[in-house]
Each structure stands twice: as structure tokens, then as C-alpha cells.
Scaffold this motif. Sequence first.
Motif, PDB file in Angstrom:
ATOM      1  N   LEU A 201       0.739  -1.151   0.120  1.00 10.02           N
ATOM      2  CA  LEU A 201      -0.159   0.081  -0.080  1.00 10.02           C
ATOM      3  C   LEU A 201       0.738   1.268  -0.086  1.00 10.02           C
ATOM      4  O   LEU A 201       0.543   2.340  -0.996  1.00 10.02           O
ATOM      5  CB  LEU A 201      -0.898  -0.089   1.076  1.00 10.02           C
ATOM      6  N   ALA A 202       1.999   1.137   0.793  1.00  8.19           N
ATOM      7  CA  ALA A 202       2.855   2.172   0.801  1.00  8.19           C
ATOM      8  C   ALA A 202       3.621   2.645  -0.564  1.00  8.19           C
ATOM      9  O   ALA A 202       3.433   3.612  -0.989  1.00  8.19           O
ATOM     10  CB  ALA A 202       3.744   2.335   2.083  1.00  8.19           C
ATOM     11  N   PHE A 203       4.070   1.350  -0.978  1.00 10.84           N
ATOM     12  CA  PHE A 203       4.851   1.698  -2.349  1.00 10.84           C
ATOM     13  C   PHE A 203       4.234   2.218  -3.495  1.00 10.84           C
ATOM     14  O   PHE A 203       4.690   2.631  -4.488  1.00 10.84           O
ATOM     15  CB  PHE A 203       5.636   0.200  -2.394  1.00 10.84           C
ATOM     16  N   GLY A 204       2.826   1.583  -3.474  1.00 11.55           N
ATOM     17  CA  GLY A 204       1.951   2.266  -4.530  1.00 11.55           C
ATOM     18  C   GLY A 204       1.971   3.799  -4.534  1.00 11.55           C
ATOM     19  O   GLY A 204       1.664   4.218  -5.548  1.00 11.55           O
ATOM     20  N   ILE A 205       2.157   4.355  -3.413  1.00 13.09           N
ATOM     21  CA  ILE A 205       2.195   5.806  -3.633  1.00 13.09           C
ATOM     22  C   ILE A 205       3.190   6.472  -4.592  1.00 13.09           C
ATOM     23  O   ILE A 205       2.840   7.219  -5.454  1.00 13.09           O
ATOM     24  CB  ILE A 205       2.088   6.421  -1.991  1.00 13.09           C
ATOM     25  N   ILE A 206       4.553   5.739  -4.455  1.00 16.61           N
ATOM     26  CA  ILE A 206       5.388   6.430  -5.112  1.00 16.61           C
ATOM     27  C   ILE A 206       5.591   5.919  -6.667  1.00 16.61           C
ATOM     28  O   ILE A 206       5.800   6.640  -7.447  1.00 16.61           O
ATOM     29  CB  ILE A 206       6.920   6.190  -4.663  1.00 16.61           C
ATOM     30  N   ILE A 207       4.976   4.465  -6.891  1.00 17.01           N
ATOM     31  CA  ILE A 207       4.881   4.200  -7.964  1.00 17.01           C
ATOM     32  C   ILE A 207       3.847   4.761  -9.135  1.00 17.01           C
ATOM     33  O   ILE A 207       4.074   5.006 -10.185  1.00 17.01           O
ATOM     34  CB  ILE A 207       4.305   2.504  -8.006  1.00 17.01           C
ATOM     35  N   ILE A 208       2.731   5.114  -8.584  1.00 12.77           N
ATOM     36  CA  ILE A 208       1.719   5.982  -9.233  1.00 12.77           C
ATOM     37  C   ILE A 208       2.242   7.360  -9.641  1.00 12.77           C
ATOM     38  O   ILE A 208       2.169   7.891 -10.699  1.00 12.77           O
ATOM     39  CB  ILE A 208       0.588   5.889  -8.321  1.00 12.77           C
ATOM     40  N   LYS A 209       2.892   7.859  -8.690  1.00  7.99           N
ATOM     41  CA  LYS A 209       3.739   9.204  -9.049  1.00  7.99           C
ATOM     42  C   LYS A 209       4.691   9.006  -9.986  1.00  7.99           C
ATOM     43  O   LYS A 209       4.718   9.772 -10.997  1.00  7.99           O
ATOM     44  CB  LYS A 209       4.141   9.957  -7.766  1.00  7.99           C
ATOM     45  N   ILE A 210       5.697   7.874 -10.173  1.00  9.06           N
ATOM     46  CA  ILE A 210       6.573   7.824 -11.129  1.00  9.06           C
ATOM     47  C   ILE A 210       6.033   7.664 -12.440  1.00  9.06           C
ATOM     48  O   ILE A 210       6.309   8.318 -13.534  1.00  9.06           O
ATOM     49  CB  ILE A 210       7.444   6.486 -10.775  1.00  9.06           C
ATOM     50  N   LEU A 211       4.798   7.032 -12.598  1.00  7.02           N
ATOM     51  CA  LEU A 211       4.027   6.687 -14.003  1.00  7.02           C
ATOM     52  C   LEU A 211       3.653   7.895 -14.623  1.00  7.02           C
ATOM     53  O   LEU A 211       3.775   8.414 -15.443  1.00  7.02           O
ATOM     54  CB  LEU A 211       3.057   5.781 -13.538  1.00  7.02           C
ATOM     55  N   LYS A 212       3.029   8.923 -13.625  1.00  3.12           N
ATOM     56  CA  LYS A 212       2.592  10.084 -13.944  1.00  3.12           C
ATOM     57  C   LYS A 212       3.768  11.195 -14.365  1.00  3.12           C
ATOM     58  O   LYS A 212       3.744  11.656 -15.585  1.00  3.12           O
ATOM     59  CB  LYS A 212       1.840  10.919 -12.774  1.00  3.12           C
ATOM     60  N   THR A 213       5.069  10.768 -13.689  1.00  7.96           N
ATOM     61  CA  THR A 213       5.981  11.889 -14.291  1.00  7.96           C
ATOM     62  C   THR A 213       6.469  11.491 -15.410  1.00  7.96           C
ATOM     63  O   THR A 213       6.983  12.218 -16.255  1.00  7.96           O
ATOM     64  CB  THR A 213       7.262  11.564 -13.131  1.00  7.96           C
ATOM     65  N   LYS A 214       6.457   9.824 -15.794  1.00 10.93           N
ATOM     66  CA  LYS A 214       6.702   9.502 -17.177  1.00 10.93           C
ATOM     67  C   LYS A 214       6.068   9.733 -18.200  1.00 10.93           C
ATOM     68  O   LYS A 214       6.134   9.125 -19.420  1.00 10.93           O
ATOM     69  CB  LYS A 214       7.233   7.977 -16.950  1.00 10.93           C
ATOM     70  N   GLY A 215       4.883  10.261 -17.911  1.00 14.28           N
ATOM     71  CA  GLY A 215       3.726  10.699 -18.965  1.00 14.28           C
ATOM     72  C   GLY A 215       2.741   9.728 -18.951  1.00 14.28           C
ATOM     73  O   GLY A 215       1.740   9.702 -19.905  1.00 14.28           O
ATOM     74  N   TYR A 216       2.508   8.748 -18.170  1.00 19.08           N
ATOM     75  CA  TYR A 216       1.434   7.623 -18.232  1.00 19.08           C
ATOM     76  C   TYR A 216       0.229   8.198 -17.534  1.00 19.08           C
ATOM     77  O   TYR A 216       0.064   8.347 -16.208  1.00 19.08           O
ATOM     78  CB  TYR A 216       1.974   6.374 -17.504  1.00 19.08           C
TER      79      TYR A 216
END
Length: 431
Positions: A201-216
Motif C-alpha cells: 500500500l505504501a509503495f503504491g504511492i510512489i509508483i503511481i507518481k513515477i508513472l505520472k512523471t513518465k507521462g502515463y
Amino acid sequence: MKTSNITRDTLILGFAIFSMYFGAGNIIFPPYLGLISSSDWKISFVAYFLADIGFATVAMFALLKVGGNVDNLTSKLGAINGKILMAIIILCIGPLIALPRTGAVTYEMLVVPYFGASTFNSLITSIIYFGLILFFTLRPTSMIEILGKVLSPLLFLSLIILIIKGIFTPIGEISQNTTNDRLFFDGLLLGYQTLDILAALAFGIIIIKILKTKGYTNKKTNFKIVGYASLIAAFAIMIVYFGLTYLGATSSLVYETNIEKVTLLNNIIYQLFGSNGAIILAFVVILACFTTGAALVSVTAEYFSKVSQGRFSYKNLVIITSFFAVTVTNFGLETIINFAAPILFIVYPAAIILVILAFFDNYIDNLNIYKFSSFGAIIYSIFELLSNSYFKLSFMENIPLAKDGLGWILPAIFFGIIGFLIKSKRVRSKV
């Protein structure tokens, strides 16, 4: 977005998730399971994997089902209650327990065997260790890239070499199991106690942000990338768990079952690699600690930056978290663990309930089911903690599964039914 980029990013993210999950504890437990289960080691492996990373992967998919935003999951308990629950989870698996523990383990594995134990050595080691993590996590996008491209493959390759060596030159024959008939259930309990569902649940926070940063930005694409990446990470960990459990089983005629878990791992590697084993073990453990520690710093900073609505920047919180971890590591880790672990013990069942109910969310029109079932589990956990630590409550022993640490299940179901009977209106959010 090109398909080739999606495939590449999915693979990188998969290895990054692998290293986030795979801390020092993940190396220590499987060999011990293999030792105590001997000829039935495959049973223990399957049970432990399902309850640990298997359940963590389910949690990641639950997060994706509610749109990838953990607040969409925890808010089912109420906006304030949800934020409090998640803040406690982040603090406990981050700067209060798991994060300083990675620094402490690094100190014990890298410094103590060669330079001895002292306050000065501990302080210098923790400053260098968390200083490197601070530098590494200032840019979360770069962190994921380095984790996925360099550190995680190195960690995975090191573990595979260790396992292959154990397969071709086993320590000994595997003894026949004749005494333990609870292997599957014991494996489930040990996997349950790793608390990796909270990490998911915690790691999901940073993973979703990374995807947005990459343009997804497309939700279906994000679901596909994170879903496949989670499966890649789970598959990689499954291979490692399988091999490490086997190594433990091959030592079942050599060591007694009362051996310390860390000692067992040390002895296995020494048997396989001789005097060079200490160097190999130190490299693997330090790499595992560093990758997990970096992820925990990043997640802590990202979450509280979001909660504060930007009043505290991500970079400032990375610095604060890193310095706090240095303090905790040297101040007395056991004292902090003794304070924080009971809190984590109380909130863990509530997190499990949220994950399970998330898959039935389309059929739940009454949010009281979430609230009451979680409340029932938390109340039971508080009473269990009081009974175990302060004064004995004899009636607790009569609750089904209480002796196995799962007594909260029945109260959660009971209170969930009460919540179902108390109607509440629900406005569904679009995710």
C-alpha cells in the motif's frame, strides 16, 4: 506512448518493486523454513510465498482497483480515520521501524565483523548510509530507474548465484520430516507476520507518481504497467524464495531447528563459499537493505508532502526522514520497535480488511461495512495486546484462531454484519 517504452518501463518497474519488497528479513526467513520442514520444504515455501508476496501483490491490485490512489481505499473508513490509519502505517514501516532497521543491519553486517561495535562506528556508518540514501532519493524518478536497471538486477543475480551454488554443491541430504504436520499453516502465519501488505500500500504511492512523471496518464495503461510489474516482482521473489528454502532444507541434517535464523544463513553461505562467504553475505544484505531503505524514505516523504498539500516539499521531507532515521538507529532501535510495533500490530488487520473488501467494492453500497469490520478487528487487536502484555483476559483464548494470531477475523465479520444492518448513504467517487 510506444509499446517498446511500455515494455521497458514495465520491466524496470518490476525489478524496482522486487527490490522494494526484498529486505534483509526476506533473506533470513526462507532458509529457516526449509530447515524446520526438511523433506516437506516445498509446502512451507508455497504457504510462505502466498501469505507474504502473494498477499502483497493482491494488495497492489486492490490499490489499482480503486484508481491507484491509496486515499480512495483508506477513505472508506472516513476521511480523517483513513488519513490517520495510513499515516500510522507509513510511520511504522518507515522511519520508526523498518527504515532504521535497514541501517542497523547494515552496520552489523558490514562494520561490526571488521571494526567492532562502538557508538562512534555506529554513528559514522549510519551517517554515511543514510547520506547515500538521501542523495539517492532526492529525485524519485531517477531512483526507480537506478533500482530497476542496476541495483535490483545486481541483487537478483547475486541471490541466483548463491542458489545455483547450493543446488550443484548441496550442504547435505534432506532429512525426512516426521514431526511437523502444520507446515502449511505455519508458513502462512510466518508470511502473514512479515506485514508486506502494508509495504504494498505504501509503495503504491510512489509508483503511481513515477508513472505520472513518465507521462502515463491513462488509467488502463497504468493498471497494465503496474499489474505486470507486480507480477514480475512476485515471480522473481518466488524464484529466490524457492531456492533459499531449498538451501535451508539441505542443511536439515547438519543444524538443529533451534538455531538462530541469522546464524543459519551465515553458516549456509560459509559452507558454500568458505571464508569468502562473509563478504558475499554482506554484499547481498547491504544491497537488500539499501534498496528497501531508499524506497521507504521516498514513500514517507511523498506521502506526507501530499498530506500537507505541499506545505512540506518532497525534498525537505526526504532530508528530515533521513536525519530522523540516523537518530533512531543510534538512539536505540529496540526501544523504538517496542513502542511502535504494538501500534502496527493493531492497524495491520484493518489494512487487510480494506484490501479484501476492495475487490467487492462494486457490490458494497454501505460504507459501514468497511468501518465496522475494521473497527471490530482493531478493538480485538487492542484487547489481545492488553491480554498479552499487561493483564490476562481468559475469554480471549476461546475465540477461534486466537492461538494462531488470527483471532481478529471473527470479530471483524461480526461487526461487519452489524455495519451492514446499519444503513448509510454512499456517494461513489469516479476512479
